[in-house]
Design a protein around this motif. Structure first.
Motif, PDB file in Angstrom:
ATOM      1  N   ILE A 100      49.620 -58.032  18.724  1.00 40.00           N
ATOM      2  CA  ILE A 100      48.195 -58.548  19.424  1.00 40.00           C
ATOM      3  C   ILE A 100      48.126 -56.660  20.415  1.00 40.00           C
ATOM      4  O   ILE A 100      47.553 -56.736  20.525  1.00 40.00           O
ATOM      5  CB  ILE A 100      48.219 -59.502  20.381  1.00 40.00           C
ATOM      6  N   GLY A 101      49.505 -56.839  20.459  1.00 41.87           N
ATOM      7  CA  GLY A 101      49.670 -55.338  21.079  1.00 41.87           C
ATOM      8  C   GLY A 101      49.378 -54.352  20.581  1.00 41.87           C
ATOM      9  O   GLY A 101      48.827 -53.142  21.014  1.00 41.87           O
ATOM     10  N   GLU A 102      49.549 -53.872  19.347  1.00 43.49           N
ATOM     11  CA  GLU A 102      49.353 -53.281  18.505  1.00 43.49           C
ATOM     12  C   GLU A 102      48.166 -52.947  18.346  1.00 43.49           C
ATOM     13  O   GLU A 102      47.635 -52.066  18.318  1.00 43.49           O
ATOM     14  CB  GLU A 102      50.274 -53.313  17.391  1.00 43.49           C
ATOM     15  N   ALA A 103      46.802 -54.006  17.496  1.00 44.31           N
ATOM     16  CA  ALA A 103      45.441 -53.994  18.087  1.00 44.31           C
ATOM     17  C   ALA A 103      45.309 -53.769  18.904  1.00 44.31           C
ATOM     18  O   ALA A 103      43.919 -52.619  19.161  1.00 44.31           O
ATOM     19  CB  ALA A 103      44.985 -55.471  17.363  1.00 44.31           C
ATOM     20  N   LEU A 104      45.526 -54.026  20.286  1.00 44.21           N
ATOM     21  CA  LEU A 104      44.340 -53.168  21.109  1.00 44.21           C
ATOM     22  C   LEU A 104      44.742 -51.773  21.639  1.00 44.21           C
ATOM     23  O   LEU A 104      43.894 -51.221  22.302  1.00 44.21           O
ATOM     24  CB  LEU A 104      45.487 -54.034  22.235  1.00 44.21           C
ATOM     25  N   THR A 105      46.439 -51.081  21.742  1.00 46.63           N
ATOM     26  CA  THR A 105      46.248 -50.017  21.706  1.00 46.63           C
ATOM     27  C   THR A 105      45.825 -48.954  21.137  1.00 46.63           C
ATOM     28  O   THR A 105      44.666 -48.115  21.294  1.00 46.63           O
ATOM     29  CB  THR A 105      47.848 -49.564  21.580  1.00 46.63           C
ATOM     30  N   TYR A 106      45.779 -49.524  19.643  1.00 45.24           N
ATOM     31  CA  TYR A 106      44.955 -48.913  18.312  1.00 45.24           C
ATOM     32  C   TYR A 106      43.327 -49.055  18.483  1.00 45.24           C
ATOM     33  O   TYR A 106      42.830 -47.634  19.075  1.00 45.24           O
ATOM     34  CB  TYR A 106      45.390 -49.818  17.190  1.00 45.24           C
ATOM     35  N   VAL A 107      43.299 -49.857  18.401  1.00 47.77           N
ATOM     36  CA  VAL A 107      41.296 -49.917  19.079  1.00 47.77           C
ATOM     37  C   VAL A 107      40.912 -49.175  19.963  1.00 47.77           C
ATOM     38  O   VAL A 107      40.116 -48.127  20.460  1.00 47.77           O
ATOM     39  CB  VAL A 107      40.967 -51.400  18.936  1.00 47.77           C
ATOM     40  N   GLY A 108      41.443 -49.084  21.198  1.00 50.52           N
ATOM     41  CA  GLY A 108      41.435 -48.966  22.088  1.00 50.52           C
ATOM     42  C   GLY A 108      42.006 -47.576  22.631  1.00 50.52           C
ATOM     43  O   GLY A 108      40.507 -46.548  23.351  1.00 50.52           O
ATOM     44  N   LEU A 109      42.553 -46.661  22.370  1.00 47.24           N
ATOM     45  CA  LEU A 109      42.577 -45.242  21.930  1.00 47.24           C
ATOM     46  C   LEU A 109      42.455 -44.984  21.213  1.00 47.24           C
ATOM     47  O   LEU A 109      41.438 -44.141  21.314  1.00 47.24           O
ATOM     48  CB  LEU A 109      44.602 -44.946  21.896  1.00 47.24           C
ATOM     49  N   ALA A 110      41.651 -44.923  19.795  1.00 44.80           N
ATOM     50  CA  ALA A 110      40.136 -44.542  18.826  1.00 44.80           C
ATOM     51  C   ALA A 110      39.151 -44.935  19.186  1.00 44.80           C
ATOM     52  O   ALA A 110      38.669 -44.162  19.326  1.00 44.80           O
ATOM     53  CB  ALA A 110      40.739 -45.545  17.590  1.00 44.80           C
ATOM     54  N   ALA A 111      38.568 -45.970  19.763  1.00 47.79           N
ATOM     55  CA  ALA A 111      37.569 -46.084  20.873  1.00 47.79           C
ATOM     56  C   ALA A 111      37.220 -44.810  21.840  1.00 47.79           C
ATOM     57  O   ALA A 111      36.230 -43.897  22.003  1.00 47.79           O
ATOM     58  CB  ALA A 111      37.123 -46.763  21.374  1.00 47.79           C
ATOM     59  N   ALA A 112      38.345 -44.415  22.272  1.00 46.08           N
ATOM     60  CA  ALA A 112      38.625 -42.939  23.441  1.00 46.08           C
ATOM     61  C   ALA A 112      38.421 -41.851  23.382  1.00 46.08           C
ATOM     62  O   ALA A 112      38.107 -41.085  23.019  1.00 46.08           O
ATOM     63  CB  ALA A 112      39.922 -44.095  24.340  1.00 46.08           C
ATOM     64  N   ALA A 113      39.035 -41.975  21.292  1.00 51.66           N
ATOM     65  CA  ALA A 113      38.882 -40.341  21.047  1.00 51.66           C
ATOM     66  C   ALA A 113      37.465 -40.661  19.896  1.00 51.66           C
ATOM     67  O   ALA A 113      37.285 -40.173  20.677  1.00 51.66           O
ATOM     68  CB  ALA A 113      40.000 -40.525  20.541  1.00 51.66           C
ATOM     69  N   ARG A 118      33.919 -33.125  21.581  1.00 56.07           N
ATOM     70  CA  ARG A 118      34.127 -32.729  20.338  1.00 56.07           C
ATOM     71  C   ARG A 118      34.944 -33.794  19.893  1.00 56.07           C
ATOM     72  O   ARG A 118      35.806 -34.462  19.069  1.00 56.07           O
ATOM     73  CB  ARG A 118      34.827 -31.611  20.484  1.00 56.07           C
ATOM     74  N   ARG A 119      33.673 -35.282  19.245  1.00 53.53           N
ATOM     75  CA  ARG A 119      34.259 -36.299  18.192  1.00 53.53           C
ATOM     76  C   ARG A 119      35.370 -35.805  17.228  1.00 53.53           C
ATOM     77  O   ARG A 119      36.826 -36.837  16.929  1.00 53.53           O
ATOM     78  CB  ARG A 119      33.107 -37.015  18.231  1.00 53.53           C
ATOM     79  N   GLU A 120      34.895 -35.507  16.175  1.00 52.62           N
ATOM     80  CA  GLU A 120      35.551 -34.919  14.755  1.00 52.62           C
ATOM     81  C   GLU A 120      37.418 -34.395  15.289  1.00 52.62           C
ATOM     82  O   GLU A 120      38.384 -35.085  14.573  1.00 52.62           O
ATOM     83  CB  GLU A 120      35.251 -33.753  14.494  1.00 52.62           C
TER      84      GLU A 120
END
Length: 382
Positions: A100-113, A118-120
């Motif tokens: 669960i922690g991995e899912a939260l960090t991955y999605v949260g940080l990817a969304a921040a990026a 300069r999205r790409e």
């Protein structure tokens, strides 16, 4: 952007440190058989898969910073709790919560990026930090285990997650700001994430075949170890991500994704038809290029054209296919290899990757854009 990369690198270093340690801990201190190793990894992936849609909703409604902080805190708690976990049920509980922690960090940080101006470039740098953490983790873990013991690696993993949590607290602006609440957030399963997600699934099949069966392949060829192959793969992957950034931002994400899948298929086919240690080295390099191009393209495809309050949902949908790909590939390719041999396992994964670009073909012809008078309709206001 620097803060986002620090958060990402620390989070995935925490995860990477545990890659070689979990099997040793299960078969060592917990005194369980190797069969439980696969079950533990599968359980972590299942809980990550279940949590991803919720993580996307949280990232869109509560913000990227809050989602990433929650995930990093769970990673820290579960790693440090293992130091007290002297029973199998408690250990498995920790690994489930870590998913669960991995899912939260991955999605949260990817969304921040994806929110960056300069999205790409931001998404590309984010994936570099992800892979750098995962690649640096195993050798560092082995060094710490040799110098101290297994418990020290778990402690280091927890410390890296704590550092990530602290860094996530300071995410601001386009790297971690809160999305607008004036619109509704995206659905739990976002349509924009399905096509890139299925492409990601096919790419993960290729990576799973390579990472799981390459050691057996090299041993069967008379090689001493596959460490050099994995090192070459990692170096190529990071070099392409960093060196090709300016070029890749000028290419359509779909074209990059299709090229990534075909290169992945080519590398796997080389393993099947060129059974030599040298062939395996070149195949690892080709696979490194394919995997380097794939993930940034899949993530960019998922969020292109979406408002900020729907990007978390789309990214959660896309990245969920990593867990689906890992689980299905491990089971299916394991059965193929068991029945037919390694060559057929590599060939099966190559076929999956080679067919995946068909996903990018239009399902129907676009309507004629010209008017009866020879002009062109203006759709820009629709």
């Amino acid at each position: 952007m620097t803060r986002l990369l620090l958060c990402t690198g620390a989070c995935f270093l925490s995860l990477g440190l545990l890659i070689p340690v979990i099997p040793r801990y299960i078969t060592g201190p917990l005194d369980q058989g190797p069969a439980l190793v696969g079950g533990c990894l599968a359980m972590t992936s299942v809980f990550a898969l279940i949590a991803r849609p919720v993580a996307g909703r949280l990232a869109d409604r509560r913000g990227r910073r809050a989602t990433a902080c929650a995930g990093a805190l769970l990673l820290a708690v579960t790693s440090l709790a293992v130091l007290l976990a002297d029973s199998l049920p408690l250990f498995l509980t920790c690994r489930a919560v870590a998913g669960i922690g991995e899912a939260l960090t991955y999605v949260g940080l990817a969304a921040a990026a994806s929110d960056h101006d300069r999205r790409e470039a931001a998404i590309n740098h984010f994936t570099v930090a992800v892979n750098a953490g995962l690649l640096a983790g195993p050798p560092l873990a082995e060094a710490v285990r040799s110098a101290v013991d297994l418990r020290a690696v778990w402690a280091l993993s927890g410390a890296a997650a704590v550092a990530a949590f602290a860094a996530c607290l300071f995410l601001t602006g386009p790297a971690g700001g809160e999305p607008s609440r004036t619109r509704r957030s995206g659905p739990l399963i976002h349509r924009a994430g399905l096509i890139p997600g299925l492409a990601y699934w096919a790419s993960v099949w290729g990576y799973t075949a390579f990472s799981a069966f390459l050691p057996l392949h090299v041993t069967a060829l008379g090689g001493d170890a596959s460490g050099g192959h994995f090192l070459l793969y990692g170096c190529v992957l990071l070099t392409v991500r960093l060196g090709g950034q300016r070029l890749l931002t000028r290419v359509a994400p779909r074209a990059t994704a299709a090229a990534a899948l075909m290169l992945t298929a080519t590398g796997l086919a080389m393993l099947a038809v060129w059974p030599s240690v040298t062939g395996a080295l070149l195949a690892a390099a080709v696979l490194g290029v394919g995997q380097a191009l794939g993930l940034p393209a899949f993530l960019t495809m998922a969020v292109t054209g979406l408002p900020a309050e729907q990007r978390g949902s789309a990214l959660a949908t896309t990245t969920a296919f990593f867990d689906i790909g890992f689980l299905t590939a491990a089971l299916a390719l394991g059965a193929v290899v068991q029945s037919l041999g390694l060559t057929y396992g590599f060939a099966t994964a190559a076929a999956v990757a080679a067919l995946a670009p068909l996903l990018f073909l239009p399902l129907h012809r676009k309507p004629d854009q010209t008017s009866p008078h020879g002009g062109v309709h203006d759709h820009s206001r629709r």
